[in-house]
Design a protein around this motif. Structure first.
Motif, PDB file in Angstrom:
ATOM      1  N   THR A   9       0.848  -1.192   0.000  1.00 22.51           N
ATOM      2  CA  THR A   9       0.000   0.000   0.000  1.00 22.51           C
ATOM      3  C   THR A   9       0.887   1.246   0.000  1.00 22.51           C
ATOM      4  N   GLY A  10       0.347   2.318  -0.560  1.00 25.11           N
ATOM      5  CA  GLY A  10       1.144   3.540  -0.676  1.00 25.11           C
ATOM      6  C   GLY A  10       2.304   3.345  -1.632  1.00 25.11           C
ATOM      7  N   ALA A  11       2.026   2.662  -2.749  1.00 28.26           N
ATOM      8  CA  ALA A  11       3.116   2.281  -3.672  1.00 28.26           C
ATOM      9  C   ALA A  11       3.343   3.313  -4.779  1.00 28.26           C
ATOM     10  N   ALA A  13       4.559   6.255  -4.498  1.00 33.35           N
ATOM     11  CA  ALA A  13       5.629   7.215  -4.194  1.00 33.35           C
ATOM     12  C   ALA A  13       6.521   6.659  -3.101  1.00 33.35           C
ATOM     13  N   GLY A  14       7.645   7.314  -2.906  1.00 34.24           N
ATOM     14  CA  GLY A  14       8.492   7.121  -1.734  1.00 34.24           C
ATOM     15  C   GLY A  14       8.827   5.674  -1.377  1.00 34.24           C
ATOM     16  N   ILE A  15       8.627   5.360  -0.119  1.00 31.51           N
ATOM     17  CA  ILE A  15       9.035   4.055   0.421  1.00 31.51           C
ATOM     18  C   ILE A  15       8.258   2.922  -0.253  1.00 31.51           C
ATOM     19  N   GLY A  16       6.968   3.127  -0.486  1.00 31.46           N
ATOM     20  CA  GLY A  16       6.159   2.078  -1.107  1.00 31.46           C
ATOM     21  C   GLY A  16       6.631   1.762  -2.519  1.00 31.46           C
ATOM     22  N   ALA A  17       6.960   2.797  -3.285  1.00 32.19           N
ATOM     23  CA  ALA A  17       7.466   2.577  -4.653  1.00 32.19           C
ATOM     24  C   ALA A  17       8.806   1.840  -4.602  1.00 32.19           C
ATOM     25  N   ARG A  35      -3.850   6.062  -4.292  1.00 34.06           N
ATOM     26  CA  ARG A  35      -4.937   6.788  -4.976  1.00 34.06           C
ATOM     27  C   ARG A  35      -4.566   7.166  -6.401  1.00 34.06           C
ATOM     28  N   ARG A  36      -3.305   7.531  -6.643  1.00 34.77           N
ATOM     29  CA  ARG A  36      -2.929   8.088  -7.957  1.00 34.77           C
ATOM     30  C   ARG A  36      -2.689   6.979  -8.992  1.00 34.77           C
ATOM     31  N   ALA A  37      -3.753   6.733  -9.794  1.00 36.17           N
ATOM     32  CA  ALA A  37      -3.720   5.638 -10.766  1.00 36.17           C
ATOM     33  C   ALA A  37      -2.624   5.836 -11.801  1.00 36.17           C
ATOM     34  N   ALA A  59      -6.130   1.433  -7.906  1.00 32.09           N
ATOM     35  CA  ALA A  59      -6.339   2.799  -7.418  1.00 32.09           C
ATOM     36  C   ALA A  59      -7.431   2.761  -6.358  1.00 32.09           C
ATOM     37  N   ALA A  60      -7.057   3.080  -5.123  1.00 27.08           N
ATOM     38  CA  ALA A  60      -8.025   3.018  -4.028  1.00 27.08           C
ATOM     39  C   ALA A  60      -7.637   4.022  -2.952  1.00 27.08           C
ATOM     40  N   ASP A  61      -8.651   4.694  -2.417  1.00 30.64           N
ATOM     41  CA  ASP A  61      -8.448   5.585  -1.276  1.00 30.64           C
ATOM     42  C   ASP A  61      -8.735   4.786  -0.012  1.00 30.64           C
ATOM     43  N   LEU A  62      -7.700   4.510   0.762  1.00 27.08           N
ATOM     44  CA  LEU A  62      -7.860   3.645   1.936  1.00 27.08           C
ATOM     45  C   LEU A  62      -8.577   4.353   3.091  1.00 27.08           C
ATOM     46  N   CYS A  63      -8.885   5.646   2.918  1.00 23.03           N
ATOM     47  CA  CYS A  63      -9.739   6.326   3.900  1.00 23.03           C
ATOM     48  C   CYS A  63     -11.217   6.133   3.561  1.00 23.03           C
ATOM     49  N   ASP A  64     -11.488   5.559   2.396  1.00 23.81           N
ATOM     50  CA  ASP A  64     -12.868   5.307   1.986  1.00 23.81           C
ATOM     51  C   ASP A  64     -13.272   3.919   2.504  1.00 23.81           C
ATOM     52  N   ASN A  85       2.059  -2.899   4.794  1.00 23.96           N
ATOM     53  CA  ASN A  85       1.142  -1.817   5.185  1.00 23.96           C
ATOM     54  C   ASN A  85       1.963  -0.540   5.290  1.00 23.96           C
ATOM     55  N   ASN A  86       2.137   0.131   4.154  1.00 21.54           N
ATOM     56  CA  ASN A  86       3.047   1.272   4.108  1.00 21.54           C
ATOM     57  C   ASN A  86       2.354   2.619   3.953  1.00 21.54           C
ATOM     58  N   ALA A  87       1.160   2.638   3.356  1.00 25.75           N
ATOM     59  CA  ALA A  87       0.497   3.930   3.096  1.00 25.75           C
ATOM     60  C   ALA A  87       0.374   4.716   4.392  1.00 25.75           C
ATOM     61  N   GLY A  88       0.715   5.992   4.328  1.00 29.69           N
ATOM     62  CA  GLY A  88       0.628   6.810   5.534  1.00 29.69           C
ATOM     63  C   GLY A  88       0.678   8.275   5.169  1.00 29.69           C
ATOM     64  N   ALA A  89       0.109   9.084   6.075  1.00 30.43           N
ATOM     65  CA  ALA A  89       0.111  10.529   5.868  1.00 30.43           C
ATOM     66  C   ALA A  89       0.785  11.199   7.050  1.00 30.43           C
ATOM     67  N   PRO A 181      11.423   3.655  10.269  1.00 27.76           N
ATOM     68  CA  PRO A 181      12.357   4.534   9.569  1.00 27.76           C
ATOM     69  C   PRO A 181      12.647   5.794  10.374  1.00 27.76           C
ATOM     70  N   GLY A 182      13.864   6.314  10.208  1.00 29.75           N
ATOM     71  CA  GLY A 182      14.159   7.702  10.591  1.00 29.75           C
ATOM     72  C   GLY A 182      13.748   8.572   9.416  1.00 29.75           C
ATOM     73  N   PRO A 183      14.306   9.774   9.292  1.00 29.45           N
ATOM     74  CA  PRO A 183      13.910  10.646   8.179  1.00 29.45           C
ATOM     75  C   PRO A 183      14.312  10.059   6.807  1.00 29.45           C
ATOM     76  N   THR A 186      11.373  11.666   0.979  1.00 27.23           N
ATOM     77  CA  THR A 186      10.185  11.338   0.181  1.00 27.23           C
ATOM     78  C   THR A 186       9.237  12.532   0.164  1.00 27.23           C
ATOM     79  N   GLU A 187       8.079  12.337  -0.463  1.00 24.02           N
ATOM     80  CA  GLU A 187       7.080  13.408  -0.527  1.00 24.02           C
ATOM     81  C   GLU A 187       6.446  13.687   0.830  1.00 24.02           C
ATOM     82  N   LEU A 188       6.576  12.763   1.781  1.00 29.47           N
ATOM     83  CA  LEU A 188       5.942  12.958   3.087  1.00 29.47           C
ATOM     84  C   LEU A 188       6.371  14.293   3.690  1.00 29.47           C
TER      85      LEU A 188
HETATM   86  N1  LIG Z   1       9.443   9.775   4.962  1.00 29.83           N
HETATM   87  C1  LIG Z   1       9.796   9.564   6.228  1.00 29.83           C
HETATM   88  O1  LIG Z   1      10.679  10.248   6.778  1.00 29.83           O
HETATM   89  C2  LIG Z   1       9.148   8.474   7.026  1.00 29.83           C
HETATM   90  C3  LIG Z   1       9.718   8.169   8.286  1.00 29.83           C
HETATM   91  C4  LIG Z   1       9.117   7.186   9.052  1.00 29.83           C
HETATM   92  C5  LIG Z   1       8.008   6.507   8.576  1.00 29.83           C
HETATM   93  N2  LIG Z   1       7.489   6.834   7.338  1.00 29.83           N
HETATM   94  C6  LIG Z   1       6.293   6.104   6.916  1.00 29.83           C
HETATM   95  O2  LIG Z   1       6.532   5.447   5.700  1.00 29.83           O
HETATM   96  C7  LIG Z   1       5.307   5.320   4.983  1.00 29.83           C
HETATM   97  C8  LIG Z   1       5.486   5.813   3.559  1.00 29.83           C
HETATM   98  O3  LIG Z   1       5.829   7.199   3.641  1.00 29.83           O
HETATM   99  P1  LIG Z   1       6.628   7.955   2.500  1.00 29.83           P
HETATM  100  O4  LIG Z   1       7.681   8.735   3.204  1.00 29.83           O
HETATM  101  O5  LIG Z   1       7.002   7.060   1.397  1.00 29.83           O
HETATM  102  O6  LIG Z   1       5.493   9.006   2.071  1.00 29.83           O
HETATM  103  P2  LIG Z   1       4.975   9.513   0.652  1.00 29.83           P
HETATM  104  O7  LIG Z   1       6.114   9.678  -0.288  1.00 29.83           O
HETATM  105  O8  LIG Z   1       4.130  10.708   0.974  1.00 29.83           O
HETATM  106  O9  LIG Z   1       4.066   8.305   0.163  1.00 29.83           O
HETATM  107  C9  LIG Z   1       2.862   8.016   0.816  1.00 29.83           C
HETATM  108  C10 LIG Z   1       2.132   6.951   0.030  1.00 29.83           C
HETATM  109  O10 LIG Z   1       0.873   6.706   0.673  1.00 29.83           O
HETATM  110  C11 LIG Z   1      -0.160   6.831  -0.302  1.00 29.83           C
HETATM  111  N3  LIG Z   1      -1.394   7.322   0.282  1.00 29.83           N
HETATM  112  C12 LIG Z   1      -1.586   8.504   0.935  1.00 29.83           C
HETATM  113  N4  LIG Z   1      -2.877   8.627   1.282  1.00 29.83           N
HETATM  114  C13 LIG Z   1      -3.508   7.507   0.843  1.00 29.83           C
HETATM  115  C14 LIG Z   1      -4.849   7.057   0.888  1.00 29.83           C
HETATM  116  N5  LIG Z   1      -5.815   7.797   1.466  1.00 29.83           N
HETATM  117  N6  LIG Z   1      -5.154   5.862   0.332  1.00 29.83           N
HETATM  118  C15 LIG Z   1      -4.199   5.109  -0.261  1.00 29.83           C
HETATM  119  N7  LIG Z   1      -2.908   5.483  -0.332  1.00 29.83           N
HETATM  120  C16 LIG Z   1      -2.576   6.678   0.216  1.00 29.83           C
HETATM  121  C17 LIG Z   1       0.394   7.827  -1.315  1.00 29.83           C
HETATM  122  O11 LIG Z   1      -0.189   7.644  -2.598  1.00 29.83           O
HETATM  123  P3  LIG Z   1      -1.395   8.497  -3.222  1.00 29.83           P
HETATM  124  O12 LIG Z   1      -1.167   9.929  -2.843  1.00 29.83           O
HETATM  125  O13 LIG Z   1      -1.265   8.213  -4.675  1.00 29.83           O
HETATM  126  O14 LIG Z   1      -2.628   7.919  -2.623  1.00 29.83           O
HETATM  127  C18 LIG Z   1       1.854   7.400  -1.383  1.00 29.83           C
HETATM  128  O15 LIG Z   1       1.986   6.309  -2.259  1.00 29.83           O
HETATM  129  C19 LIG Z   1       4.265   6.099   5.793  1.00 29.83           C
HETATM  130  O16 LIG Z   1       3.512   5.206   6.582  1.00 29.83           O
HETATM  131  C20 LIG Z   1       5.102   7.004   6.651  1.00 29.83           C
HETATM  132  O17 LIG Z   1       4.449   7.386   7.829  1.00 29.83           O
HETATM  133  C21 LIG Z   1       8.043   7.777   6.553  1.00 29.83           C
END
Ligand SMILES: NC(=O)c1ccc[n+]([C@@H]2O[C@H](COP(=O)([O-])OP(=O)(O)OC[C@H]3O[C@@H](n4cnc5c(N)ncnc54)[C@H](OP(=O)(O)O)[C@@H]3O)[C@@H](O)[C@H]2O)c1
Length: 260
Positions: A9-11, A13-17, A35-37, A59-64, A85-89, A181-183, A186-188
Motif C-alpha cells: 500500500t502507498g506504492a 511514491a516514496g518508500i512504497g514505490a 490513490r494516484r492511478a 487505485a483506491a483511497d484507503l480512507c474510503d 502496510n506502508n500507506a501513511g500521511a 524509519p528515521g527521516p 520522500t514526498e511525506l
Molecule cells: N518519509 C519519512 O521520513 C518516514 C519516516 C518514518 C516513517 N514513514 C512512513 O513510511 C510510509 C510511507 O511514507 P513515505 O515517506 O514514502 O510518504 P509519501 O512519499 O508521501 O508516500 C505516501 C504513500 O501513501 C499513499 N497514500 C496517501 N494517502 C492515501 C490514501 N488515502 N489511500 C491510499 N494510499 C494513500 C500515497 O499515494 P497516493 O497519494 O497516490 O494515494 C503514497 O503512495 C508512511 O507510513 C510514513 O508514515 C516515513
C-alpha cells in the motif's frame, strides 16, 4: 492471490514505490495500492518490463470505508505471501491550525486502514499457515514533537499494535515485522513545505536505502527493524528499561510520592 504475490500500500511514491521495485527485483508479483492511478500504472509498466513479474495497479483511497473493505475482503479470501502496510500521511503542523478533520483522515489511514488490512491478512494467513505482514511505523513512535501530535501518536499505535500481534502469532509460521524509519527523503516531508529547520538535510536517507535495510532485517528474521539506529546497545537499554518499568508498575501499591 498467489504464494508469490506481495501487496504494497502507498506504492505510488516514496518508500512504497521502493518496496515495489525491490520486491519485483526479487521476482515477486505485485499488487500496488494508492490513490494516484497514473503513477501506479507507470510503475507497474516499468516493473513488468524490467523484471518480467505480474503487477496489478489498484487505485483506491484507503480512507474510503468501501474501498478499504473491498481490499480487506480480497486479502482475507486470497491471502498474498506478504502485505506491506506502508500507506501513511504526515499532516504536520499544530493540531489547532490543521483542524480535526485532517487529524481524523490521518487516523483513518495510519491506524484504521492498517488495522483492518492487518486483521484481514492475518485471518487469511492463519488459514494457510503462512504469510508475512510488514507494518510501517516510525522512530517518532518514541519521539513526539509539537507539530506531529497525531502522526507521532499514530506511529506509537502502529508499533504497539504490531508488537502485540507478534506475541499473538509467536507460535505460528506467520512473520510480522515492524519497520521504524528515521527521516527518509520522500514526498511525506517535501509535500508539506518542511525545510531543514524541522529536520536537517543531513539526517535523511533515501527510500531505496531504507527498503534495502528493512528487507535485510526481514531476511535476518528481525521483528523490529530500525535502519538508522547504529548503536544497537541503545535499543537493548530501552528494552531493559521496559522490563524494569513493567516489574515496577505492577507492584500493587501507590508510589510514596503521592502519599498524603
Ligand atoms: N518519509 C519519512 O521520513 C518516514 C519516516 C518514518 C516513517 N514513514 C512512513 O513510511 C510510509 C510511507 O511514507 P513515505 O515517506 O514514502 O510518504 P509519501 O512519499 O508521501 O508516500 C505516501 C504513500 O501513501 C499513499 N497514500 C496517501 N494517502 C492515501 C490514501 N488515502 N489511500 C491510499 N494510499 C494513500 C500515497 O499515494 P497516493 O497519494 O497516490 O494515494 C503514497 O503512495 C508512511 O507510513 C510514513 O508514515 C516515513
Amino acid at each position: 492471490m498467489s504464494d508469490n504475490l506481495c501487496v504494497v500500500t502507498g506504492a505510488s511514491a516514496g518508500i512504497g514505490a521502493a518496496y515495489a521495485a525491490r520486491l519485483a527485483a526479487r521476482g515477486r508479483d505485485l499488487l500496488l495500492v494508492a490513490r494516484r492511478a497514473d503513477r501506479l500504472d507507470a510503475l507497474a509498466a516499468r516493473l513488468k518490463g524490467e523484471f518480467g513479474v505480474a503487477v496489478e495497479a489498484l487505485a483506491a483511497d484507503l480512507c474510503d470505508p468501501a474501498a478499504l473493505q473491498a481490499l480487506a475482503a480480497r486479502l482475507e479470501q486470497a491471502p498474498p505471501a506478504m502485505l506491506v502496510n506502508n500507506a501513511g500521511a504526515g499532516e504536520f503542523g499544530p493540531v489547532a491550525a490543521r483542524g480535526a478533520d485532517v487529524q481524523q483522515r490521518l487516523i483513518d489511514l495510519n491506524i484504521v486502514a492498517l488495522v483492518r488490512l492487518s486483521i484481514a491478512a492475518l485471518s487469511g494467513f492463519s488459514r494457510l499457515g503462512r504469510g508475512a505482514l510488514v507494518n510501517m511505523a516510525s522512530v517518532v513512535a518514541f519521539l513526539p514533537t509539537g507539530g506531529s501530535a497525531s502522526y507521532a501518536g499514530s506511529k506509537a499505535f502502529v508499533l504497539n499494535f504490531t508488537r502485540a500481534l507478534q506475541m499473538e502469532y509467536m507460535a505460528s509460521n506467520i512473520r510480522i515485522q515492524a519497520v521504524l524509519p528515521g527521516p527518509i527523503d520522500t514526498e511525506l516531508f517535501r509535500s508539506q513545505g518542511m525545510d531543514a529547520s524541522f529536520v536537517p538535510d543531513s539526517a535523511f536517507i533515501s527510500a531505496e536505502a531504507l527498503v534495502d535495510a528493512a528487507l535485510a532485517g526481514f531476511d535476518a528474521g528481525e521483528e523490529i527493524t530500525m535502519p538508522t539506529l547504529v548503536d544497537e546497545s541503545i535499543w537493548a537499554d530501552m528494552e531493559t528499561l521496559r522490563t524494569r518499568f513493567a516489574a515496577d508498575i505492577f507492584g500493587g501499591r501507590v508510589a510514596p510520592r503521592y502519599a498524603r
